[in-house]
Design an enzyme around this catalytic site. Structure first.
Site, PDB file in Angstrom:
ATOM      1  N   LEU A  46       1.070  -1.185   0.015  1.00  0.00           N
ATOM      2  CA  LEU A  46      -0.114   0.098  -0.060  1.00  0.00           C
ATOM      3  C   LEU A  46       0.850   1.241   0.094  1.00  0.00           C
ATOM      4  CD1 LEU A  46      -2.828  -0.977   2.445  1.00  0.00           C
ATOM      5  CD2 LEU A  46      -3.178  -0.552  -0.005  1.00  0.00           C
ATOM      6  N   LYS A  50       1.238   3.921  -3.150  1.00  0.00           N
ATOM      7  CA  LYS A  50       0.869   5.405  -2.814  1.00  0.00           C
ATOM      8  C   LYS A  50       2.069   6.323  -3.424  1.00  0.00           C
ATOM      9  CE  LYS A  50      -2.212   5.289   1.105  1.00  0.00           C
ATOM     10  NZ  LYS A  50      -2.293   5.511   2.614  1.00  0.00           N
ATOM     11  N   ALA A  67       3.785   6.205   2.951  1.00  0.00           N
ATOM     12  CA  ALA A  67       3.383   5.319   4.209  1.00  0.00           C
ATOM     13  C   ALA A  67       1.992   4.887   4.247  1.00  0.00           C
ATOM     14  CB  ALA A  67       3.877   6.443   5.278  1.00  0.00           C
ATOM     15  N   ASP A  68       1.684   4.055   5.031  1.00  0.00           N
ATOM     16  CA  ASP A  68       0.293   3.590   5.542  1.00  0.00           C
ATOM     17  C   ASP A  68       0.221   3.089   6.869  1.00  0.00           C
ATOM     18  OD1 ASP A  68      -2.306   3.384   4.883  1.00  0.00           O
ATOM     19  OD2 ASP A  68      -2.050   1.767   3.290  1.00  0.00           O
ATOM     20  N   THR A  69      -0.987   3.069   7.350  1.00  0.00           N
ATOM     21  CA  THR A  69      -1.326   2.622   8.594  1.00  0.00           C
ATOM     22  C   THR A  69      -2.467   1.735   8.687  1.00  0.00           C
ATOM     23  OG1 THR A  69      -0.552   4.630   9.552  1.00  0.00           O
ATOM     24  CG2 THR A  69      -1.866   3.130  10.780  1.00  0.00           C
TER      25      THR A  69
END
Length: 84
Positions: A46, A50, A67-69
Protein backbone atom coordinates in the site's frame (compact mmCIF):
# COMPACT_ATOMS: atom_id res chain seq x y z
CA UNK A 1 19.66 15.59 -3.91
CA UNK A 2 16.23 16.41 -5.31
CA UNK A 3 13.27 17.64 -3.38
CA UNK A 4 11.42 15.48 -0.87
CA UNK A 5 7.72 14.74 -1.32
CA UNK A 6 5.36 13.23 1.21
CA UNK A 7 2.76 11.23 -0.73
CA UNK A 8 0.07 11.62 1.90
CA UNK A 9 -2.72 13.86 3.06
CA UNK A 10 -2.28 12.69 6.65
CA UNK A 11 -1.87 15.62 9.06
CA UNK A 12 -0.12 13.26 11.49
CA UNK A 13 2.54 12.26 8.95
CA UNK A 14 3.09 15.91 8.06
CA UNK A 15 3.51 16.71 11.76
CA UNK A 16 6.08 13.92 12.20
CA UNK A 17 8.14 15.32 9.30
CA UNK A 18 7.65 19.03 10.10
CA UNK A 19 11.37 19.58 10.69
CA UNK A 20 12.19 18.66 7.09
CA UNK A 21 11.76 20.78 4.02
CA UNK A 22 9.29 18.81 1.96
CA UNK A 23 6.33 19.18 -0.34
CA UNK A 24 3.08 17.39 0.40
CA UNK A 25 1.34 15.80 -2.57
CA UNK A 26 -1.62 13.62 -1.59
CA UNK A 27 -1.44 10.33 -3.46
CA UNK A 28 -4.16 9.70 -6.03
CA UNK A 29 -3.82 5.96 -5.38
CA UNK A 30 -7.18 4.40 -4.54
CA UNK A 31 -6.87 1.83 -1.81
CA UNK A 32 -8.74 -1.40 -2.36
CA UNK A 33 -8.98 -3.10 1.00
CA UNK A 34 -9.60 -6.60 -0.26
CA UNK A 35 -7.60 -8.36 2.42
CA UNK A 36 -8.74 -8.88 5.96
CA UNK A 37 -5.79 -10.92 7.26
CA UNK A 38 -2.83 -8.80 8.34
CA UNK A 39 0.54 -9.09 6.61
CA UNK A 40 3.50 -6.73 6.59
CA UNK A 41 3.78 -7.22 2.82
CA UNK A 42 0.24 -5.89 2.34
CA UNK A 43 1.02 -2.69 4.26
CA UNK A 44 4.33 -2.26 2.42
CA UNK A 45 2.53 -2.69 -0.92
CA UNK A 46 0.00 0.00 0.00
CA UNK A 47 2.77 2.45 0.92
CA UNK A 48 4.73 1.63 -2.25
CA UNK A 49 1.67 2.09 -4.47
CA UNK A 50 0.85 5.43 -2.85
CA UNK A 51 4.39 6.69 -3.50
CA UNK A 52 4.46 5.30 -7.05
CA UNK A 53 1.19 7.08 -7.93
CA UNK A 54 2.83 10.45 -7.11
CA UNK A 55 5.73 10.00 -9.56
CA UNK A 56 3.81 11.48 -12.54
CA UNK A 57 2.97 14.53 -10.40
CA UNK A 58 6.62 15.50 -9.91
CA UNK A 59 8.87 17.25 -12.41
CA UNK A 60 12.40 16.78 -11.11
CA UNK A 61 14.54 14.33 -9.21
CA UNK A 62 12.47 13.61 -6.15
CA UNK A 63 12.56 11.44 -3.07
CA UNK A 64 9.00 10.30 -2.44
CA UNK A 65 7.92 9.10 0.98
CA UNK A 66 4.93 6.77 0.97
CA UNK A 67 3.40 5.35 4.13
CA UNK A 68 0.30 3.60 5.33
CA UNK A 69 -1.27 2.63 8.60
CA UNK A 70 -3.65 -0.22 9.29
CA UNK A 71 -5.50 -1.08 12.47
CA UNK A 72 -5.29 -4.76 13.36
CA UNK A 73 -7.19 -6.75 15.96
CA UNK A 74 -6.57 -10.48 16.39
CA UNK A 75 -4.58 -10.54 13.12
CA UNK A 76 -7.50 -9.03 11.15
CA UNK A 77 -7.37 -5.63 9.45
CA UNK A 78 -10.29 -3.54 10.67
CA UNK A 79 -10.32 -1.03 7.83
CA UNK A 80 -11.18 2.65 7.97
CA UNK A 81 -14.08 3.70 10.18
CA UNK A 82 -17.21 4.75 8.33
CA UNK A 83 -18.39 7.13 11.09
CA UNK A 84 -16.97 8.87 14.15
Amino acid sequence: MGKIVLASSSPRRAEILKDYELEIIPSPYIEKHTKTAFSYQYVEDLAYNKAKAVIPLTKEDTIIIGADTVVVLHNKILGKPKTK
